[in-house]
Write an enzyme that holds these catalytic residues in place. Structure first.
Site, PDB file in Angstrom:
ATOM      1  N   LYS A 190       0.853  -1.190   0.000  1.00 19.72           N
ATOM      2  CA  LYS A 190       0.000   0.000   0.000  1.00 19.72           C
ATOM      3  C   LYS A 190       0.876   1.222   0.000  1.00 19.72           C
ATOM      4  O   LYS A 190       1.976   1.219   0.547  1.00 19.72           O
ATOM      5  CB  LYS A 190      -0.896   0.004   1.237  1.00 19.72           C
ATOM      6  CG  LYS A 190      -2.045   0.996   1.169  1.00 19.72           C
ATOM      7  CD  LYS A 190      -3.078   0.577   0.150  1.00 19.72           C
ATOM      8  CE  LYS A 190      -4.439   0.419   0.735  1.00 19.72           C
ATOM      9  NZ  LYS A 190      -5.392  -0.304  -0.029  1.00 19.72           N
TER      10      LYS A 190
HETATM   11  N1  GLU Z   1      -7.161  -0.161  -3.230  1.00 25.00           N
HETATM   12  C1  GLU Z   1      -7.919  -1.348  -3.425  1.00 25.00           C
HETATM   13  C2  GLU Z   1      -7.952  -2.161  -2.151  1.00 25.00           C
HETATM   14  O1  GLU Z   1      -7.817  -1.630  -1.072  1.00 25.00           O
HETATM   15  C3  GLU Z   1      -7.454  -2.140  -4.626  1.00 25.00           C
HETATM   16  C4  GLU Z   1      -6.020  -2.518  -4.669  1.00 25.00           C
HETATM   17  C5  GLU Z   1      -5.567  -3.099  -6.007  1.00 25.00           C
HETATM   18  O2  GLU Z   1      -6.358  -3.140  -6.922  1.00 25.00           O
HETATM   19  O3  GLU Z   1      -4.400  -3.476  -6.093  1.00 25.00           O
HETATM   20  O4  GLU Z   1      -8.206  -3.327  -2.161  1.00 25.00           O
END
Ligand code: GLU
Length: 455
Positions: free
Chosen positions: A146
């Site tokens: 993240k």
């Molecule tokens: N931000 C989204 C999540 O929290 C998607 C992450 C992604 O697609 O890699 O799951």
């Protein structure tokens, strides 16, 4: 083994000093258990601590070797970068950008990037950990990651946003990569921004590295169905839960907190599948109408109203959507929404977590005791990363899928994740979140063990 892992799970604890918090935040290999928990109600709880408590609770239900448990309790790598950007007025501002790669035991790290003024290292680590478990539960060949930039994007011009995004990408140029770490959209980040990441990365590395980022515009190799995928997945799991309880969607009422990408599509698909959406909220207002809210009509209103729902005449304003009368509650905004303060007042019988980390550890216990069926974030909102995975596969194969193929395959994975989690919850008599973690720990643990330790 880290003695913290054997200690009883802290629920409420001592206050931690700002110095201790800072010291914990400054180390580049923070331990999820490093900070003492902040008691709920006394400032925002540490999300990394919350993620750690959830992890520890699950470790009691899996038989992993202690070194594996210890290994997986630490984020693998965290990068902190200064992101200097020339603003429209000619001044240079320096923003802070983070990226945490939680573990690559199962594959390259994967997860979104958020732009928010309240982003902290602590939050990014927790979100990376949740991504890690989420990918494992969905059976994706990914670890979790993240990123975040500390910025209020609503105060920036489009040009400033582009320069921040491109500079952040350059600062992360040796972190990101189709086989190492693959970002995606998250809170306040869009497909347009993912296009800039793709372009910047490709300009520097050479070639056309479509697989370096997902959630891209269709013209750059984005996938059909990606925009709606998180909301679609949330509703797939809610429908599975409704059936599991022997009920029908047509007999359900629902409240959705948040009307962004996840909230809007969750509300829309809930309505499409027969539930009556009685409550919707966003940053500007909380609306309720016991006869139902027309989600598309509200969306059309918000589009003409700077994206906000305040002022919509066909529902009443209320003060707390989370405790309003409904059968299904979808927290689809930010973290720390259902806490020890309001959990006992939640009236829904099913909670489908669209947001990451909306329920605190203490609140989880209260909901479980009250018989509320929680579909945890790591199961419920994995539709986004599942379709991100599909996008990455399509990019690697240079072979786009139809929207139907995307949605059908998403449905299969969401259903499977839900079913596997329920199976563990029932066989081990644990709540759904613990069950989901057990599944994730078993999968990640097996991979860590099989890979062994280098050198
Ligand atoms: N931000 C989204 C999540 O929290 C998607 C992450 C992604 O697609 O890699 O799951």
């Amino acid at each position: 083994m880290d003695p913290r892992l054997l200690a009883p799970i802290p629920t409420d604890g001592a206050l931690v000093s700002p110095e201790e918090k800072l010291a914990a935040a400054q180390t580049h290999t923070p331990n999820l258990g490093m900070t003492a928990p902040t008691p709920e109600g006394k400032g925002p709880p540490s999300l990394a601590e919350m993620a750690h408590q959830q992890y520890v609770r699950a470790t009691h239900h899996v038989s992993l070797e202690p070194w594996v448990v210890e290994h997986l309790s630490h984020p693998m790598r965290t990068t902190i970068a200064s992101v200097p950007v020339r603003m429209d007025d000619g001044q240079v501002k320096v923003f802070t950008g983070y990226r945490c790669q939680y573990s690559n035991a199962l594959g390259p790290t994967k997860g979104g990037i958020r732009y928010h003024q309240d982003v902290t290292l602590d939050e990014v680590i927790a979100l990376a950990a949740w991504m890690n478990w989420k990918c494992a539960i969905a059976g994706l060949p990914y670890g979790g990651g993240k990123g975040g930039v500390v910025v209020d994007p609503t105060r920036l011009s489009i040009g400033e946003l582009e320069r921040i995004t491109r500079r952040y990408t350059v600062e992360m140029i040796n972190v990101f990569g189709p086989e190492s770490d693959i970002p995606a959209p998250d809170v306040n980040t869009t497909s347009e921004m993912m296009g800039w990441i793709y372009d910047t990365y490709s300009m520097i590395k050479g070639g056309a590295a479509a697989g370096v980022v997902t959630g891209k515009p269709l013209a750059l190799g984005g996938s059909l169905g990606r925009t709606e995928s998180t909301g679609r997945g949330v509703v797939e799991t809610i429908e599975a839960a409704v059936k599991h309880k022997g009920k029908r969607m047509q007999d359900m009422t629902a409240c959705v907190q948040g009307f962004g990408k996840v909230g809007y599509y969750s509300a829309r698909f809930l309505a499409e599948r027969g539930a009556k959406v009685v409550g919707v909220s966003d940053v500007s207002a909380q609306l309720y109408n016991k006869n139902g809210i027309d989600v598309e009509d509200l969306f059309a209103f918000a589009r003409k109203n700077k994206g906000l729902i305040k002022g919509y005449g066909k529902a009443q304003e209320i003060s707390d959507i989370l405790t309003s009368e409904c059968d299904i509650l979808v927290p689809a905004a930010l973290e720390n929404q259902i806490t020890s303060r309001n959990a006992a007042n939640v009236r829904a019988s099913i909670v489908g977590e669209g947001a990451n980390g909306p329920t605190t550890v203490k609140a989880d216990e209260i909901l479980h005791k009250n018989g509320v069926f929680v579909i945890p974030d790591v199961v419920a909102n994995s539709g986004g990363v599942v379709v991100s995975y599909f996008e990455w596969v399509q990019n690697q194969q240079h072979y786009p899928w139809t929207e139907k193929e995307v949605n059908d395959r998403l449905g299969v994975i969401m259903e499977r994740s839900f079913r596997n989690t329920v199976k563990i919850a029932e066989s081990k008599s644990v709540d759904m979140r613990t069950a989901a973690y057990v599944l994730a720990l078993e999968r990640c643990g097996e991979a860590v063990k099989a890979r062994g330790l280098f050198p």
